[in-house]
Design a protein around this motif. Structure first.
Motif, PDB file in Angstrom:
ATOM      1  N   ILE A  56      11.382  16.041  -5.608  1.00  0.00           N
ATOM      2  CA  ILE A  56      10.149  16.431  -4.910  1.00  0.00           C
ATOM      3  C   ILE A  56       9.534  15.222  -4.198  1.00  0.00           C
ATOM      4  CG2 ILE A  56       7.786  17.267  -5.251  1.00  0.00           C
ATOM      5  CD1 ILE A  56       8.930  18.931  -7.632  1.00  0.00           C
ATOM      6  N   LEU A  57       9.505  14.069  -4.880  1.00  0.00           N
ATOM      7  CA  LEU A  57       8.966  12.858  -4.256  1.00  0.00           C
ATOM      8  C   LEU A  57       9.755  12.481  -3.012  1.00  0.00           C
ATOM      9  CD1 LEU A  57       8.099  10.466  -7.246  1.00  0.00           C
ATOM     10  CD2 LEU A  57       6.565  11.921  -5.922  1.00  0.00           C
ATOM     11  N   ASN A  58      11.063  12.677  -3.059  1.00  0.00           N
ATOM     12  CA  ASN A  58      11.902  12.372  -1.893  1.00  0.00           C
ATOM     13  C   ASN A  58      11.495  13.229  -0.696  1.00  0.00           C
ATOM     14  OD1 ASN A  58      14.367  11.115  -0.682  1.00  0.00           O
ATOM     15  ND2 ASN A  58      15.035  13.244  -0.621  1.00  0.00           N
ATOM     16  N   ASP A  59      11.172  14.497  -0.941  1.00  0.00           N
ATOM     17  CA  ASP A  59      10.724  15.365   0.141  1.00  0.00           C
ATOM     18  C   ASP A  59       9.377  14.908   0.712  1.00  0.00           C
ATOM     19  OD1 ASP A  59      12.992  16.870  -0.111  1.00  0.00           O
ATOM     20  OD2 ASP A  59      12.046  18.538  -1.165  1.00  0.00           O
ATOM     21  N   PHE A  60       8.550  14.287  -0.142  1.00  0.00           N
ATOM     22  CA  PHE A  60       7.261  13.743   0.307  1.00  0.00           C
ATOM     23  C   PHE A  60       7.407  12.358   0.956  1.00  0.00           C
ATOM     24  CE2 PHE A  60       5.028  16.595  -2.882  1.00  0.00           C
ATOM     25  CZ  PHE A  60       4.229  17.248  -1.952  1.00  0.00           C
ATOM     26  N   ASN A  61       8.656  11.887   1.113  1.00  0.00           N
ATOM     27  CA  ASN A  61       8.948  10.566   1.678  1.00  0.00           C
ATOM     28  C   ASN A  61       8.404   9.435   0.799  1.00  0.00           C
ATOM     29  OD1 ASN A  61      10.255   9.065   3.743  1.00  0.00           O
ATOM     30  ND2 ASN A  61       8.268   8.560   4.650  1.00  0.00           N
ATOM     31  N   VAL A  62       8.463   9.641  -0.512  1.00  0.00           N
ATOM     32  CA  VAL A  62       8.102   8.596  -1.471  1.00  0.00           C
ATOM     33  C   VAL A  62       9.394   7.945  -1.950  1.00  0.00           C
ATOM     34  CG1 VAL A  62       7.065   8.113  -3.723  1.00  0.00           C
ATOM     35  CG2 VAL A  62       6.017   9.799  -2.193  1.00  0.00           C
ATOM     36  N   LYS A  63       9.477   6.615  -1.836  1.00  0.00           N
ATOM     37  CA  LYS A  63      10.677   5.903  -2.270  1.00  0.00           C
ATOM     38  C   LYS A  63      10.667   5.731  -3.789  1.00  0.00           C
ATOM     39  CE  LYS A  63      11.384   3.264   2.001  1.00  0.00           C
ATOM     40  NZ  LYS A  63      11.479   1.904   2.600  1.00  0.00           N
ATOM     41  N   THR A  64      11.820   5.977  -4.409  1.00  0.00           N
ATOM     42  CA  THR A  64      11.921   5.817  -5.860  1.00  0.00           C
ATOM     43  C   THR A  64      13.210   5.091  -6.224  1.00  0.00           C
ATOM     44  OG1 THR A  64      13.026   7.966  -6.134  1.00  0.00           O
ATOM     45  CG2 THR A  64      10.611   7.922  -6.336  1.00  0.00           C
ATOM     46  N   GLU A  65      13.155   4.418  -7.368  1.00  0.00           N
ATOM     47  CA  GLU A  65      14.335   3.750  -7.919  1.00  0.00           C
ATOM     48  C   GLU A  65      14.260   3.881  -9.431  1.00  0.00           C
ATOM     49  OE1 GLU A  65      15.925  -0.812  -8.354  1.00  0.00           O
ATOM     50  OE2 GLU A  65      14.994  -0.261  -6.434  1.00  0.00           O
ATOM     51  N   PHE A  66      15.281   4.481 -10.038  1.00  0.00           N
ATOM     52  CA  PHE A  66      15.257   4.784 -11.465  1.00  0.00           C
ATOM     53  C   PHE A  66      16.494   4.193 -12.128  1.00  0.00           C
ATOM     54  CE2 PHE A  66      15.491   8.390 -14.839  1.00  0.00           C
ATOM     55  CZ  PHE A  66      14.845   7.587 -15.763  1.00  0.00           C
ATOM     56  N   ASN A  67      16.279   3.179 -12.970  1.00  0.00           N
ATOM     57  CA  ASN A  67      17.388   2.535 -13.666  1.00  0.00           C
ATOM     58  C   ASN A  67      16.971   2.162 -15.087  1.00  0.00           C
ATOM     59  OD1 ASN A  67      19.595   2.239 -11.705  1.00  0.00           O
ATOM     60  ND2 ASN A  67      18.134   0.999 -10.557  1.00  0.00           N
ATOM     61  N   ASP A  68      17.780   2.588 -16.058  1.00  0.00           N
ATOM     62  CA  ASP A  68      17.630   2.132 -17.440  1.00  0.00           C
ATOM     63  C   ASP A  68      16.191   2.249 -17.952  1.00  0.00           C
ATOM     64  OD1 ASP A  68      18.631   1.176 -19.834  1.00  0.00           O
ATOM     65  OD2 ASP A  68      18.289  -0.924 -19.318  1.00  0.00           O
ATOM     66  N   GLY A  69      15.582   3.404 -17.694  1.00  0.00           N
ATOM     67  CA  GLY A  69      14.250   3.662 -18.220  1.00  0.00           C
ATOM     68  C   GLY A  69      13.104   3.127 -17.397  1.00  0.00           C
ATOM     69  N   THR A  70      13.408   2.416 -16.323  1.00  0.00           N
ATOM     70  CA  THR A  70      12.358   1.880 -15.451  1.00  0.00           C
ATOM     71  C   THR A  70      12.362   2.644 -14.126  1.00  0.00           C
ATOM     72  OG1 THR A  70      12.492  -0.332 -16.433  1.00  0.00           O
ATOM     73  CG2 THR A  70      11.485  -0.164 -14.246  1.00  0.00           C
ATOM     74  N   LEU A  71      11.214   3.199 -13.783  1.00  0.00           N
ATOM     75  CA  LEU A  71      11.082   3.977 -12.554  1.00  0.00           C
ATOM     76  C   LEU A  71      10.093   3.297 -11.620  1.00  0.00           C
ATOM     77  CD1 LEU A  71      11.441   6.495 -10.763  1.00  0.00           C
ATOM     78  CD2 LEU A  71       9.700   7.635 -12.176  1.00  0.00           C
ATOM     79  N   LYS A  72      10.561   2.970 -10.410  1.00  0.00           N
ATOM     80  CA  LYS A  72       9.703   2.388  -9.385  1.00  0.00           C
ATOM     81  C   LYS A  72       9.358   3.468  -8.371  1.00  0.00           C
ATOM     82  CE  LYS A  72      11.749  -2.230  -9.867  1.00  0.00           C
ATOM     83  NZ  LYS A  72      12.488  -3.339  -9.187  1.00  0.00           N
ATOM     84  N   ILE A  73       8.068   3.619  -8.118  1.00  0.00           N
ATOM     85  CA  ILE A  73       7.578   4.642  -7.192  1.00  0.00           C
ATOM     86  C   ILE A  73       6.775   3.952  -6.097  1.00  0.00           C
ATOM     87  CG2 ILE A  73       6.120   6.701  -6.940  1.00  0.00           C
ATOM     88  CD1 ILE A  73       6.601   7.203  -9.961  1.00  0.00           C
ATOM     89  N   ASP A  74       7.226   4.076  -4.857  1.00  0.00           N
ATOM     90  CA  ASP A  74       6.527   3.452  -3.729  1.00  0.00           C
ATOM     91  C   ASP A  74       6.026   4.546  -2.780  1.00  0.00           C
ATOM     92  OD1 ASP A  74       5.539   2.013  -1.642  1.00  0.00           O
ATOM     93  OD2 ASP A  74       7.387   0.902  -1.205  1.00  0.00           O
ATOM     94  N   PRO A  75       4.718   4.889  -2.868  1.00  0.00           N
ATOM     95  CA  PRO A  75       4.167   5.966  -2.044  1.00  0.00           C
ATOM     96  C   PRO A  75       3.577   5.470  -0.720  1.00  0.00           C
ATOM     97  CG  PRO A  75       2.578   5.352  -3.717  1.00  0.00           C
ATOM     98  CD  PRO A  75       3.731   4.380  -3.833  1.00  0.00           C
ATOM     99  N   THR A  76       3.920   4.230  -0.321  1.00  0.00           N
ATOM    100  CA  THR A  76       3.305   3.617   0.871  1.00  0.00           C
ATOM    101  C   THR A  76       3.440   4.508   2.096  1.00  0.00           C
ATOM    102  OG1 THR A  76       3.920   1.457  -0.024  1.00  0.00           O
ATOM    103  CG2 THR A  76       3.221   1.524   2.275  1.00  0.00           C
ATOM    104  N   HIS A  77       4.587   5.150   2.255  1.00  0.00           N
ATOM    105  CA  HIS A  77       4.840   5.958   3.462  1.00  0.00           C
ATOM    106  C   HIS A  77       4.892   7.453   3.127  1.00  0.00           C
ATOM    107  CE1 HIS A  77       5.558   2.237   5.613  1.00  0.00           C
ATOM    108  NE2 HIS A  77       6.458   1.877   4.714  1.00  0.00           N
TER     109      HIS A  77
END
Length: 418
Positions: A56-77
């Protein structure tokens, strides 16, 4: 089709570590999009609901990176797009995007959510909260349209019923509204405190989380931050229950006792032998269990999400007992499956009546929802013979690495392709 195959009767021994809370994570991810820069969540469970939210975040053009229990969410754009159907309907927690998009963009179009069917779960309290903040809310054909052309304004929101989801959505809607908001008869669950902790780290001004009155002073902007998710009290309760049923000495790590105090109290009443540590529970073997009476209630009462996982354990106890789920009275789809395995359970109106001990035998059963799946896994561990569980996707929605975790404790369980 994937199925779980369990050959029951194996004793469990060793250690298992609990993940970050599913019910926190699914609210923290939508809350994170309110920031103007990257938010990092740590302790994120590797479950299907997380991947659904990332889609869903991808459809909102939110960048994400999920590795080994750590999730980075960048909603800048992040962009505002209508989400009337499709992915947004794949899980219950997608309704948090109502509060998030309304707060961030002043509008949103969100399809009504899906998830496990546990009986009627109306969202009227969510929509009432948005209206009290000055939003124009319409609901037609399963789609909610939200607008606040003049901007959201703080107000008094009284929850007619205690609701975790509505409380969190009211917070998301209020956090950037002009002025002060007071939420009364708010839910008190630990997951709400977790969401408020994240938002306050992002620059919000929220007080009273964990009490029934939450006060919010609106801010103009929220920024990125780092946050570690609380342990999953429902996953903890599930593994503790399996250990009481079949354990020969099991240590459950990453547990906050105060979050499951009412559950532990019920296990104590049954005669379970538990050692409570600072961040763990050690389950000792025990000989006999006494049948209890259980009534689910809003936190800090006995959690509705632990009603189904504890049911197979009750079948090992002596005497007659009952379960009354005041949160979701129709949460009973696990009962016919347990009876198929040899249980003696009757549903009498809103009351589940049990008599034990019962001898369970392996059988083909179906997990109709997430916690029913946990129930059937525990039943399969207890039962003599082989149990196959279909509906596995429901289990994977909320339990990360359940097969490998139970295998490490000595269970004979595997995922098979049918």
């Amino acid at each position: 089709m994937q199925k779980l195959r369990i050959r029951g009767g194996k004793k469990l021994q060793g250690e298992v570590t609990i993940n970050g809370a599913k019910n926190s994570t699914v609210a923290l991810i939508p809350a994170a999009v309110l920031a103007d820069s990257e938010v990092v969540l740590e302790g994120v469970p590797d479950i299907q609901d997380v991947y659904s939210l990332l889609d869903i975040l991808n459809d909102f053009n939110v960048k994400t990176e999920f590795n080994d229990g750590t999730l980075k969410i960048d909603p800048t754009h992040m962009v505002s797009i209508p989400m009337p159907t499709g992915k947004i309907q794949s899980l219950r927690a997608s309704y948090y995007f109502m509060g998030a998009t309304l707060s961030k963009f002043g509008h949103g179009v969100i399809g009504l959510p899906g998830g496990c069917f546990l009986g009627p779960r109306p969202i009227d309290q969510h929509l009432k909260a948005f209206r009290m903040l000055g939003a124009d809310v319409t609901e037609e054909y399963g789609v909610v349209t939200l607008k606040s052309d003049q901007g959201l304004k703080g107000g008094r929101i009284y929850m007619d019923v205690v609701s975790v989801g509505a409380t969190i959505n009211a917070i998301l809607g209020s956090v950037c509204a002009k002025g002060k908001t007071v939420i009364e008869n708010a839910a008190r669950e630990p997951e709400i405190i977790d969401v408020v902790t994240l938002l306050n780290k992002m620059g919000a001004k929220i007080k009273g989380a964990g009490t029934n009155v939450i006060r919010i002073e609106g801010v103009d902007q929220l920024h990125g931050t780092n946050h570690t998710i609380i342990p999953d009290r429902i996953e903890a309760g599930t593994y503790i229950t399996a250990a009481v049923a079949m354990g020969r000495g099991v240590k459950v790590n990453n547990v906050l006792y105060e979050h499951i105090e009412s559950y532990i109290a019920k296990l104590d009443e049954m005669g379970a032998k538990l050692e409570i540590g600072e961040d763990y529970v050690f389950v000792h073997p025990q000989d006999t269990l006494t049948m209890p009476t259980i009534k689910t209630l809003p936190y800090p009462g006995f959690a509705t999400d632990l009603q189904q996982p504890i049911t197979p354990l009750l079948l090992l106890a002596e005497g007659r007992g009952s379960i009354t789920d005041t949160i979701y009275p129709q949460r009973v789809k696990h009962i016919p499956e347990l009876n198929r395995m040899g249980a003696n359970i009757k549903v009498d109106g809103d009351i589940i009546r049990l008599e034990g001990p019962c001898k369970l035998s392996g059988a083909p059963v179906e997990a109709s929802d997430l916690r029913a799946g946990a129930c059937l896994v525990i039943a399969g561990l207890i039962a003599e013979g082989e149990t196959t569980i279909s509906g596995v996707t429901n289990i994977l929605r909320g339990y990360a690495n359940i097969v490998s975790k139970l295998q490490a404790l000595g269970a004979d369980i595997e995922m098979i392709e049918d």
